[in-house]
Each structure stands twice: as structure tokens, then as C-alpha cells.
Design a protein around this motif. Structure first.
Motif, mmCIF file in Angstrom:
data_model
loop_
_atom_site.group_PDB
_atom_site.id
_atom_site.type_symbol
_atom_site.label_atom_id
_atom_site.label_comp_id
_atom_site.label_asym_id
_atom_site.label_seq_id
_atom_site.Cartn_x
_atom_site.Cartn_y
_atom_site.Cartn_z
ATOM 1 N N PRO A 90 23.469 41.469 3.508
ATOM 2 C CA PRO A 90 22.616 41.339 5.052
ATOM 3 C C PRO A 90 23.064 41.750 6.338
ATOM 4 O O PRO A 90 24.248 42.179 6.790
ATOM 5 C CB PRO A 90 22.828 40.325 5.385
ATOM 6 N N ASN A 95 22.595 43.298 10.456
ATOM 7 C CA ASN A 95 22.823 42.356 11.767
ATOM 8 C C ASN A 95 22.423 43.775 13.000
ATOM 9 O O ASN A 95 21.911 42.835 13.684
ATOM 10 C CB ASN A 95 23.826 41.873 12.063
ATOM 11 N N THR A 96 21.823 44.871 12.403
ATOM 12 C CA THR A 96 22.438 46.033 13.493
ATOM 13 C C THR A 96 21.560 47.258 13.479
ATOM 14 O O THR A 96 20.835 47.159 11.739
ATOM 15 C CB THR A 96 23.299 46.665 13.978
ATOM 16 N N ARG A 149 16.964 40.690 8.088
ATOM 17 C CA ARG A 149 17.712 40.980 7.870
ATOM 18 C C ARG A 149 18.467 40.979 6.192
ATOM 19 O O ARG A 149 19.424 41.061 5.806
ATOM 20 C CB ARG A 149 19.422 40.209 8.709
ATOM 21 N N ASP A 193 15.620 35.527 13.612
ATOM 22 C CA ASP A 193 16.628 36.509 12.636
ATOM 23 C C ASP A 193 16.320 37.754 13.762
ATOM 24 O O ASP A 193 15.103 38.431 14.929
ATOM 25 C CB ASP A 193 14.817 37.490 11.609
ATOM 26 N N PRO A 194 17.777 38.773 13.659
ATOM 27 C CA PRO A 194 17.948 39.883 14.545
ATOM 28 C C PRO A 194 16.766 40.760 14.647
ATOM 29 O O PRO A 194 16.444 42.048 15.169
ATOM 30 C CB PRO A 194 18.669 40.454 14.324
ATOM 31 N N GLU A 206 15.427 29.319 10.614
ATOM 32 C CA GLU A 206 15.889 30.532 10.694
ATOM 33 C C GLU A 206 14.208 31.245 10.522
ATOM 34 O O GLU A 206 13.797 31.942 11.621
ATOM 35 C CB GLU A 206 16.576 30.930 9.845
ATOM 36 N N SER A 209 27.083 36.743 3.674
ATOM 37 C CA SER A 209 25.968 35.660 3.301
ATOM 38 C C SER A 209 26.516 35.178 1.896
ATOM 39 O O SER A 209 26.148 35.374 1.907
ATOM 40 C CB SER A 209 24.698 35.965 3.925
ATOM 41 N N GLU A 235 23.465 49.787 10.384
ATOM 42 C CA GLU A 235 22.797 48.241 9.255
ATOM 43 C C GLU A 235 21.872 48.527 8.278
ATOM 44 O O GLU A 235 21.394 48.368 7.448
ATOM 45 C CB GLU A 235 23.748 47.202 9.033
ATOM 46 N N THR A 272 31.444 43.313 7.852
ATOM 47 C CA THR A 272 30.371 42.495 7.921
ATOM 48 C C THR A 272 29.974 41.278 7.259
ATOM 49 O O THR A 272 31.027 41.855 6.029
ATOM 50 C CB THR A 272 28.612 43.442 7.764
#
Length: 254
Positions: free
Chosen positions: A229, A231-232, A206, A162-163, A14, A5, A235, A2
Motif C-alpha cells: 500500500p 500513502n504519498t 492506495r 483513501d489518500p 473506506e 497493511s 510512493e 511504509t
């Protein structure tokens, strides 16, 4: 691996893109008519907004009459908290711009493009009970508890939702109803002055968790940042285990 950020919280662009992806409805205001509820609101790759409205509503009729010149409108979108809070509105977004119709021959291809990133059920009604219109933004303003802010239009083109914006509601409701002990553990690590009041889950992105402190005289929002941050979902679960102080905790999976 990762990538770290440079931001510690979502940019305002965002936030807007996430709110549009998450919200079920927005309201379209046109001078001389009643507000019209939209069934679809989707940013295209050029920063414009594709809007679904009832085919026989004033917006559809007036947009076709205005033609390529466009119809002046204001789109209002409400970003509501996933949980039943005392003050449920997190922010309001106003988009002012010109509304134009989408050519009938282009509706099907446009719907396919939307479905690639936003498989909204309202797409099934396009060409039947719903008309597709295009809003070219002239200004975007976001207002929340901290005040109002203008969103630079060029930043909306490169921004992404955002994811976790689609799963935020389900995830936070699951966390509050099934894992109150986890939330209590996180809250116990906050300074005593912060814990004075009823703490509720306000949001997830995130970068971390947002909490609402409901007090008798006022509400206060705080943010608990993740170590970095995420993303999955994997995580996200790892970050939550770090926050709760238990590296083996794995009970937040929905």
C-alpha cells in the motif's frame, strides 16, 4: 518506512468514506417530496453525516418542523468513474436515517470543523442560501457489480477516505491522455485471456489500480495490486514504476 497493511484492497467503510469525499452531489429522498440535490455531504467524527441543502427546500423546512425527533430520509450517493466509460457508475450508496437541523448558532463552528478536512466551496453558502442538516444513519448499503452489502455503522467512525480519492480523477485522466504507453506496458503483462476487450482505467486507491474490460457481451473489472500500500504521491509514482517494469520511469507526475 511504509507499514505493510493487512488489507490488499479498501474496506467497504473506506470505500464509502472515499466516495463521500470525492462525489460532487448526492440526492436526498423524503416521502411526499421530489428528490433534493445536496451541495455538501460530510462525515463527522461520530459517524453522522452533515448535509448542505437549499435553505428553502422541503428538507430544510420539514427537518425544522420535526425537531429533535428527526425526519426519516434516504440519502443516495453515486460513485461515478473518473473516465467516460460505457457503464460509468461504479457503485451506489444508500444511507437511511433521521434528519435533524443544526442550530443556527452552531453553523459557523461546524463549518470550520468541516473545512479542516473537506474545504468544500459549498461551505461559503452556509447561512446564506444553504442550510446545514445532520443525518443520523440507521443503515448504509453499497451496491456495485458484485452485489449489495450492508456497511456496519461502527466501521464508518474509524474509517478514513483513501489518500488519493481527491486526485483520482485528475490523475487517471492524465495517465490515459498523456501516458498511454505506460498503461499499455502494464496491460501487456496481464494474461492473454484478460486482455480480450477494451481495457480502461476504472479507479485508483492506495492498494492498486482498477481496470474495466469492456467486451461486447459484458464488462469485467480487475484489480492490479501495488507491491505494498502507498500513502504519498512519491510512493504512488514508485509503485507505478514497478508495475510498468521500469524503475527509472518518472513520467506519471501531474
Amino acid at each position: 518506512m511504509t507499514t505493510q497493511s493487512t488489507y490488499t484492497l479498501p474496506t467497504i467503510a473506506e470505500r464509502v468514506r472515499s466516495a463521500f469525499m470525492r462525489a460532487d452531489c448526492s440526492m436526498l429522498a423524503i416521502d411526499g417530496t421530489n428528490p433534493i440535490a445536496t451541495t455538501l455531504h460530510h462525515f463527522d467524527c461520530f459517524g453522522g453525516i452533515l448535509i448542505g441543502v437549499p435553505e428553502d427546500c422541503a428538507a430544510a423546512v420539514l427537518a425544522w418542523q420535526a425537531g429533535p425527533v428527526g425526519l426519516p430520509v434516504v440519502l443516495e450517493l453515486t460513485d461515478a468513474a473518473p473516465l467516460d466509460l460505457r457503464e460509468p457508475i461504479r457503485s451506489l450508496i444508500w444511507v437511511r436515517g433521521q434528519l435533524t437541523p443544526i442550530d443556527t448558532d452552531d453553523v459557523a463552528d461546524t463549518a470550520i470543523e468541516i473545512a479542516a478536512t473537506n474545504p468544500n466551496e459549498a461551505l461559503l453558502d452556509l447561512g446564506h442560501t444553504t442550510s446545514l442538516l445532520h443525518l443520523d444513519p440507521a443503515s448504509v448499503v453499497v451496491a456495485d457489480a458484485s452485489g449489495a452489502e450492508i456497511v456496519p455503522l461502527h466501521t464508518l467512525i474509524g474509517a478514513h477516505p483513501d489518500p488519493f480519492c481527491r486526485m483520482e480523477t485528475r490523475w487517471l485522466r492524465h495517465l490515459e491522455s498523456e501516458h498511454a504507453d505506460l498503461l499499455d506496458s502494464i496491460i501487456s503483462k496481464l494474461p492473454p485471456s484478460v486482455r480480450e476487450g477494451r481495457l480502461r482505467l476504472l479507479g485508483l486507491d492506495r492498494y492498486g489500480l482498477r481496470l474495466r474490460i469492456e467486451r461486447e457481451d459484458h464488462d469485467k473489472d480487475i484489480r492490479i495490486a501495488f507491491p505494498q500500500p502507498v500513502n504519498t504521491p512519491d510512493e504512488l509514482n514508485a509503485a507505478m514504476r514497478i508495475l510498468v517494469g521500469c524503475p527509472h520511469f518518472n513520467g506519471t507526475r501531474t
